[in-house]
Design a protein around this motif. Structure first.
Motif, PDB file in Angstrom:
ATOM      1  N   PHE A 110       0.860  -1.179   0.000  1.00  0.00           N
ATOM      2  CA  PHE A 110       0.000   0.000   0.000  1.00  0.00           C
ATOM      3  C   PHE A 110       0.896   1.228   0.000  1.00  0.00           C
ATOM      4  CE2 PHE A 110      -4.344   1.421   1.933  1.00  0.00           C
ATOM      5  CZ  PHE A 110      -4.810   1.637   0.658  1.00  0.00           C
ATOM      6  N   HIS A 111       0.412   2.321  -0.604  1.00  0.00           N
ATOM      7  CA  HIS A 111       1.164   3.564  -0.548  1.00  0.00           C
ATOM      8  C   HIS A 111       0.364   4.602   0.228  1.00  0.00           C
ATOM      9  CE1 HIS A 111      -1.070   3.621  -4.505  1.00  0.00           C
ATOM     10  NE2 HIS A 111      -1.596   4.681  -3.905  1.00  0.00           N
ATOM     11  N   THR A 116      -7.956   6.233  -2.020  1.00  0.00           N
ATOM     12  CA  THR A 116      -7.603   4.999  -2.711  1.00  0.00           C
ATOM     13  C   THR A 116      -8.862   4.165  -2.989  1.00  0.00           C
ATOM     14  OG1 THR A 116      -7.158   3.973  -0.566  1.00  0.00           O
ATOM     15  CG2 THR A 116      -5.279   4.901  -1.759  1.00  0.00           C
ATOM     16  N   GLY A 130      -5.411   0.492  -4.897  1.00  0.00           N
ATOM     17  CA  GLY A 130      -4.329   1.490  -4.898  1.00  0.00           C
ATOM     18  C   GLY A 130      -4.828   2.842  -5.356  1.00  0.00           C
ATOM     19  N   TYR A 139      -2.107  -2.263  -7.426  1.00  0.00           N
ATOM     20  CA  TYR A 139      -1.630  -3.558  -6.964  1.00  0.00           C
ATOM     21  C   TYR A 139      -2.726  -4.595  -7.183  1.00  0.00           C
ATOM     22  CZ  TYR A 139       1.031  -0.063  -4.373  1.00  0.00           C
ATOM     23  OH  TYR A 139       1.761   1.044  -4.032  1.00  0.00           O
ATOM     24  N   ARG A 149       2.725  -5.421  -7.077  1.00  0.00           N
ATOM     25  CA  ARG A 149       2.521  -4.190  -7.833  1.00  0.00           C
ATOM     26  C   ARG A 149       2.461  -4.538  -9.317  1.00  0.00           C
ATOM     27  NH1 ARG A 149       5.607   1.732  -7.697  1.00  0.00           N
ATOM     28  NH2 ARG A 149       4.397   2.587  -9.467  1.00  0.00           N
TER      29      ARG A 149
END
Length: 241
Positions: A110-111, A116, A130, A139, A149
């Protein structure tokens, strides 16, 4: 039948108060389990469940707290309600309503970003997730909770939009591919087995869409898009892949 039915409202919601205050960040905070026909919606520390069969709501708890949940929730068979909050713990969580337990999915990616998204394809056995504000990173998570990813999306997929940017994801009811409608009006297809994005078609809806909802209707083989067109009006469009 082209008809709408309103179910019982949850006890904390009424149309006399601040609807925005009740449903803020609710655009993708819901997960529907087609097996039990129950809708799960989180608000604060509570995870509310609506049983379609008996038209009733009941409240559960998120043991890890609200900091684990903000942007999206999606039902994943075998795991439960998968959800995340990218700007805090960069990890996904799963809530099992049968046991009222919440688990960290340690193999997820996760970013840190707001807005999201997540969408599950039962046919493909994959969760595509994502994106968010200004971010095209996406992802794919499998049934075991392991993430990879994949190729960036053509534009940012942002679950809510005032017109400048956004994308709404659902699943092709015929083969399980992911379909994304962007604010440009372009509909793109993502094939997770080939890790490939492709332009599918152009929507008749105007560009710079606002507050759009997408849903796959497998019984009818179509995708439904509900798009806000005014303060109290919306336009429903059906797309057949």
């Amino acid at each position: 039948t082209n008809t709408w039915i309103r179910g019982t409202l949850p006890p904390w919601l009424d149309f006399e108060g601040s609807v925005w205050g009740y449903t803020n960040h609710g655009y993708d905070r819901n997960a529907f389990d087609p097996g039990t026909r129950r809708l799960h919606f989180y608000r604060g520390r509570g995870l509310w469940t609506y049983d379609l069969a008996c038209d009733q709501w009941e409240r559960g708890e998120l043991p890890e707290g609200n900091h684990t949940a903000r942007d999206f929730a999606e039902w994943v068979p075998g795991l439960g309600v998968v959800h995340g909050r990218g700007e805090n713990d960069s990890i996904l969580f799963a809530y099992d309503p049968a046991t009222d337990t919440q688990t960290r999915l340690g193999e997820s990616l996760f970013h840190s970003q707001l807005h999201t998204f997540g969408a599950w394809s039962e046919t493909r056995g994959a969760l595509l997730y994502g994106g968010g504000d200004g971010n095209t990173s996406v992802y794919v998570m499998d049934r075991a909770g392991v993430s990879t990813r994949v190729t960036d999306s053509p534009a940012q997929i942002r679950t809510v939009s005032g017109g400048a940017a956004g994308g709404w994801v659902t699943v092709d009811p015929t083969n399980g591919d992911f379909l994304v409608l962007f604010v440009s009006g372009e509909l793109h297809r993502y094939d997770p087995s080939a890790d490939r994005w492709a332009l599918e078609s152009t929507s008749p809806l105007p560009a710079e869409l606002s507050r759009t909802v997408s849903a796959s209707l497998p019984e009818h083989g179509v995708i439904l898009f509900a798009t806000r067109t005014g303060g109290e009006s919306a336009r429903i469009t059906l797309y057949k892949p």
